[in-house]
Design an enzyme around this catalytic site. Structure first.
Site, PDB file in Angstrom:
ATOM      1  N   ARG A 213       0.847  -1.206   0.000  1.00  0.00           N
ATOM      2  CA  ARG A 213       0.000   0.000   0.000  1.00  0.00           C
ATOM      3  C   ARG A 213       0.879   1.252   0.000  1.00  0.00           C
ATOM      4  NH1 ARG A 213      -3.141  -2.684   4.715  1.00  0.00           N
ATOM      5  NH2 ARG A 213      -4.664  -3.935   3.575  1.00  0.00           N
ATOM      6  N   PHE A 229     -11.445  -5.326  -5.378  1.00  0.00           N
ATOM      7  CA  PHE A 229     -11.392  -6.232  -4.214  1.00  0.00           C
ATOM      8  C   PHE A 229     -10.891  -5.422  -2.994  1.00  0.00           C
ATOM      9  CE2 PHE A 229     -10.276  -8.598  -8.068  1.00  0.00           C
ATOM     10  CZ  PHE A 229     -11.246  -9.593  -8.102  1.00  0.00           C
ATOM     11  N   SER A 252     -17.424  -7.082  -4.082  1.00  0.00           N
ATOM     12  CA  SER A 252     -18.747  -7.688  -4.275  1.00  0.00           C
ATOM     13  C   SER A 252     -19.545  -7.700  -2.976  1.00  0.00           C
ATOM     14  CB  SER A 252     -18.601  -9.105  -4.824  1.00  0.00           C
ATOM     15  OG  SER A 252     -17.789  -9.863  -3.960  1.00  0.00           O
ATOM     16  N   ALA A 278     -20.532  -1.667  -4.661  1.00  0.00           N
ATOM     17  CA  ALA A 278     -20.685  -3.098  -4.364  1.00  0.00           C
ATOM     18  C   ALA A 278     -21.001  -3.808  -5.668  1.00  0.00           C
ATOM     19  CB  ALA A 278     -21.806  -3.301  -3.356  1.00  0.00           C
ATOM     20  N   ASP A 299      -6.500  -7.234  -6.041  1.00  0.00           N
ATOM     21  CA  ASP A 299      -6.063  -8.036  -4.889  1.00  0.00           C
ATOM     22  C   ASP A 299      -7.180  -9.017  -4.507  1.00  0.00           C
ATOM     23  OD1 ASP A 299      -4.651  -8.978  -2.695  1.00  0.00           O
ATOM     24  OD2 ASP A 299      -5.301  -7.351  -1.376  1.00  0.00           O
ATOM     25  N   CYS A 339      -2.759 -14.276  -3.406  1.00  0.00           N
ATOM     26  CA  CYS A 339      -2.425 -14.704  -2.046  1.00  0.00           C
ATOM     27  C   CYS A 339      -2.644 -16.202  -1.879  1.00  0.00           C
ATOM     28  CB  CYS A 339      -3.231 -13.922  -1.011  1.00  0.00           C
ATOM     29  SG  CYS A 339      -4.995 -14.109  -1.196  1.00  0.00           S
TER      30      CYS A 339
END
Ligand code: SAH
Length: 395
Positions: A213, A229, A252, A278, A299, A339
């Protein structure tokens, strides 16, 4: 020690001589009767030599090693390991007034397989991934207090969904220390956020993206940023501090969008540069005009949680990255992550390469990113490396 014993098959101690912390069920020749999941066992070679002590569990990994020396696993053991971990965090500079959110215990990375502890100000959120850590939780709690002293006021124990399902352990998410008038506001690189450990994912915030970040902040000036995300909006409020012209956050989950709005508001009240949506990532990208954004963050959650899912996951990363590369403005910068622990750095890079080739755009790798130093990788346990990212320049 007085622990029950596990005896290995001949030659099956070799990985333990190289300090790998897992013993698979196939390596075990014999074990004492009435072993219960979560108890400490001593492990011996086929020639009856002590080789390790660890938590016994039912499943393909039968022992998670806590010590390669014969010793009691008691309060002083936990205290020693936790102070080693705390000293490391102090050495890397994540414990300070401008940063009080960090991972204190990162499982195997801190020689404590099955235990995660994240710190948010004066609260620790503790998560057991093994029955053994669950059994030891009150001793670990005492050790955390002994090491952190007054700076630790609350411990929230959150293992309802992380313990192996077979073990009917009756773990309820609750405070095991403090719990009254708890502030959920923590600080990362001098930016504030709410860590919702009560209802949020994992321990409430993704501290593993702290440095990435900060890197994004350096690139954000005057850019139109899409934080895809977004979850609790970490990348969004860094982009705003970096001077972004506009920041759109997408997730989402409506709850994530709410948390993002709350966190942006906390740092940049009534700042009209930010809007959160959203929506599904793929749908959002599909209807985005070409060139609308010149800094995009991808991400996503782990697309593959086990080896069987790798192929589909790679397709997913390829599709997602191609969609972003298709839409990003000329001279745009793409921060893209995976990830999934079972997706290697090379596999991920290949998926991103395929995405680039699909779009035919000229793409350069500016940075190769990974997890921060408070998520250390035990050199004997390379499986602990899970976060990878690329920063790309798209012409
Ligand atoms: N970047 C975040 C962490 C992302 S976690 C941070 O820095 O904290 C992954 C997020 O992806 C979750 O919040 C989840 O709700 C969201 N997500 C999962 N599937 C999605 C989809 N198809 N479209 C958009 N968001 C999705």
């Amino acid at each position: 020690m007085d622990y029950k014993k596990i005896i290995l098959k001949p030659k099956k101690e070799e990985s333990l001589r190289r300090f790998h912390p897992w013993i698979f069920s196939g390596a075990v020749a014999r074990k004492d009767n009435n072993l219960y999941e979560g108890e400490v066992v001593d492990v011996y070679t086929s020639t009856n030599e002590f080789i390790a002590a660890g938590h016994y569990q039912v499943g393909s990994i039968e022992v998670r090693v806590l010590s390669f020396e014969e010793r009691k696993i008691d309060f002083s053991f936990w205290k020693e390991k936790i102070s080693i971990a705390y000293n490391l965090r102090k050495a890397i500079g994540v414990v300070s007034l401008v940063n009080n959110a960090y991972r204190l215990i990162h499982g195997e990375g801190d020689n404590l397989p099955g235990l995660i502890v994240d710190i948010y100000g004066d609260t620790a959120v503790m998560q057991s991934h093994s029955a053994g850590m669950h059994e030891a939780r009150m001793e670990i709690k005492d050790a955390l207090q002994a090491v952190l002293g007054e700076s630790l006021q609350n411990i929230y124990y959150k293992s309802e969904t992380t313990l192996p399902y077979k073990a009917d352990l009756g773990a309820e998410n609750d405070y095991i220390l403090g719990g009254k008038d708890v502030s959920d506001i923590a600080v990362e690189n001098n930016l504030q956020f709410h860590a919702d450990w009560l209802k949020g994912q994992k321990t409430g915030f993704f501290v593993d993206q702290r440095e990435n970040r900060a890197l994004l902040e350096r690139y954000a000036k005057d850019r139109n940023v899409l934080n895809m995300f977004c979850y609790t909006g970490g990348f969004s409020f860094y982009a705003m501090r970096g001077g972004a012209a506009l920041v759109h956050s997408v997730d989402s989950s409506a709850k994530a969008v709410m948390l993002t709005n709350k966190n942006v508001e906390l740092n940049f009240p009534e700042d009209s540069r930010h809007t959160a949506f959203a929506e599904d990532a793929f749908k959002y990208l599909a209807k985005t005009d070409n060139g609308k954004y010149d800094l995009i963050v991808l991400d996503p959650p782990a697309f593959a949680k086990h080896r069987g899912a790798v192929k589909n996951a790679l397709q997913g990363y390829k599709r997602l990255n191609a969609a972003a590369m298709e839409k990003i403005d000329k001279g745009g910068i793409l921060f893209t992550f995976s990830c999934s622990q079972v997706i290697s750095k090379d596999m991920f890079r290949l998926a991103v390469f395929s995405a680039a080739a699909m779009t035919g755009r000229s793409v350069k790798i500016l940075h190769q990113l990974t997890q921060p130093a408070d998520h250390p990788v035990n050199i004997y346990h390379p499986e602990g490396e899970y976060l990878k990212g690329l920063v790309l320049y798209v012409e």
